[in-house]
Design an enzyme around this catalytic site. Sequence first.
Site, mmCIF file in Angstrom:
data_model
loop_
_atom_site.group_PDB
_atom_site.id
_atom_site.type_symbol
_atom_site.label_atom_id
_atom_site.label_comp_id
_atom_site.label_asym_id
_atom_site.label_seq_id
_atom_site.Cartn_x
_atom_site.Cartn_y
_atom_site.Cartn_z
ATOM 1 N N ARG A 29 0.839 -1.204 0.000
ATOM 2 C CA ARG A 29 0.000 0.000 0.000
ATOM 3 C C ARG A 29 0.873 1.253 0.000
ATOM 4 N NH1 ARG A 29 -4.823 -2.387 0.788
ATOM 5 N NH2 ARG A 29 -4.794 -4.122 2.268
ATOM 6 N N ASP A 30 0.442 2.220 -0.802
ATOM 7 C CA ASP A 30 1.130 3.503 -0.837
ATOM 8 C C ASP A 30 1.014 4.190 0.519
ATOM 9 O OD1 ASP A 30 1.977 5.566 -3.394
ATOM 10 O OD2 ASP A 30 1.515 6.486 -1.451
ATOM 11 N N ILE A 31 2.104 4.821 0.941
ATOM 12 C CA ILE A 31 2.130 5.485 2.250
ATOM 13 C C ILE A 31 1.230 6.721 2.272
ATOM 14 C CG2 ILE A 31 4.058 7.107 1.882
ATOM 15 C CD1 ILE A 31 5.243 6.033 4.538
ATOM 16 N N ASN A 87 4.753 6.850 -13.323
ATOM 17 C CA ASN A 87 5.330 8.177 -13.504
ATOM 18 C C ASN A 87 6.795 8.047 -13.908
ATOM 19 O OD1 ASN A 87 2.925 9.451 -12.667
ATOM 20 N ND2 ASN A 87 3.480 9.172 -10.518
ATOM 21 N N VAL A 96 10.166 8.478 -6.515
ATOM 22 C CA VAL A 96 10.980 7.337 -6.078
ATOM 23 C C VAL A 96 11.585 6.705 -7.323
ATOM 24 C CG1 VAL A 96 10.990 5.086 -4.946
ATOM 25 C CG2 VAL A 96 9.580 6.941 -4.011
ATOM 26 N N HIS A 100 7.846 1.654 -10.529
ATOM 27 C CA HIS A 100 6.686 1.136 -9.820
ATOM 28 C C HIS A 100 5.440 1.576 -10.563
ATOM 29 C CE1 HIS A 100 7.816 5.087 -8.260
ATOM 30 N NE2 HIS A 100 6.520 5.319 -8.131
ATOM 31 N N MET A 101 4.396 0.791 -10.420
ATOM 32 C CA MET A 101 3.122 1.103 -11.042
ATOM 33 C C MET A 101 2.077 1.283 -9.945
ATOM 34 S SD MET A 101 1.261 -1.063 -14.008
ATOM 35 C CE MET A 101 0.927 -2.397 -12.884
ATOM 36 N N HIS A 102 1.369 2.406 -10.006
ATOM 37 C CA HIS A 102 0.298 2.685 -9.047
ATOM 38 C C HIS A 102 -0.985 1.996 -9.514
ATOM 39 C CE1 HIS A 102 2.327 6.327 -7.168
ATOM 40 N NE2 HIS A 102 2.996 6.240 -8.308
HETATM 41 P P1 DGP Z 1 5.942 8.399 -7.734
HETATM 42 O O1 DGP Z 1 5.523 9.827 -7.659
HETATM 43 O O2 DGP Z 1 5.275 7.687 -8.894
HETATM 44 O O3 DGP Z 1 7.452 8.218 -7.708
HETATM 45 O O4 DGP Z 1 5.320 7.716 -6.442
HETATM 46 C C1 DGP Z 1 6.047 7.262 -5.345
HETATM 47 C C2 DGP Z 1 5.042 6.797 -4.335
HETATM 48 O O5 DGP Z 1 5.728 6.084 -3.325
HETATM 49 C C3 DGP Z 1 4.277 7.924 -3.629
HETATM 50 O O6 DGP Z 1 2.894 7.832 -3.965
HETATM 51 C C4 DGP Z 1 4.488 7.674 -2.153
HETATM 52 C C5 DGP Z 1 5.068 6.279 -2.105
HETATM 53 N N1 DGP Z 1 6.062 6.093 -1.066
HETATM 54 C C6 DGP Z 1 7.192 6.815 -0.871
HETATM 55 N N2 DGP Z 1 7.882 6.349 0.164
HETATM 56 C C7 DGP Z 1 7.166 5.281 0.633
HETATM 57 C C8 DGP Z 1 7.381 4.369 1.704
HETATM 58 O O7 DGP Z 1 8.364 4.421 2.455
HETATM 59 N N3 DGP Z 1 6.435 3.411 1.890
HETATM 60 C C9 DGP Z 1 5.338 3.303 1.079
HETATM 61 N N4 DGP Z 1 4.475 2.336 1.345
HETATM 62 N N5 DGP Z 1 5.117 4.144 0.054
HETATM 63 C C10 DGP Z 1 6.021 5.115 -0.160
#
Ligand code: DGP
Length: 114
Positions: A29-31, A87, A96, A100-102
């Site tokens: 899950r996204d943070i 992205n 990041v 990765h794919m959302h």
């Molecule tokens: P992007 O903008 O596509 O690079 O999205 C990176 C995503 O990663 C952003 O929606 C927040 C998520 N994210 C960043 N750090 C962490 C983390 O430590 N844990 C989790 N679960 N998600 C994270």
Amino acid sequence: MSDSIFEKIIKRQIPADIVFENDDIIAFRDISPQAPVHVLFVPKRRFDTLNDVPDNEALLLGNLLLAAQAYAKSIGIAENGYRLVMNCNSHGGQTVFHIHMHLLGGAPLTGGFA
Ligand code: DGP
């Protein structure tokens, strides 16, 4: 090169709510969720951006899509629909640098996603 934040999650050095994992892909899950369902599908092998993925990794990219599709079906959001987003670099809003794919869903999604 130091580990990306996602490599630290893969190695269980930092916690994450992991919802799927196989030999090649992890999903958690996204943070900072932007929708009721917001899960990141991440290849365990690191490529910094989509631009860095070579032609011979088509199977990995396909499996990333299929993992998200299967997960969406498994939690019952596939019929109503969902959004998949990757992205790339600054104009794409990538923060990041480990591809990765959302997967976003669980409710009607409005306009853009950054
Ligand atoms: P992007 O903008 O596509 O690079 O999205 C990176 C995503 O990663 C952003 O929606 C927040 C998520 N994210 C960043 N750090 C962490 C983390 O430590 N844990 C989790 N679960 N998600 C994270």
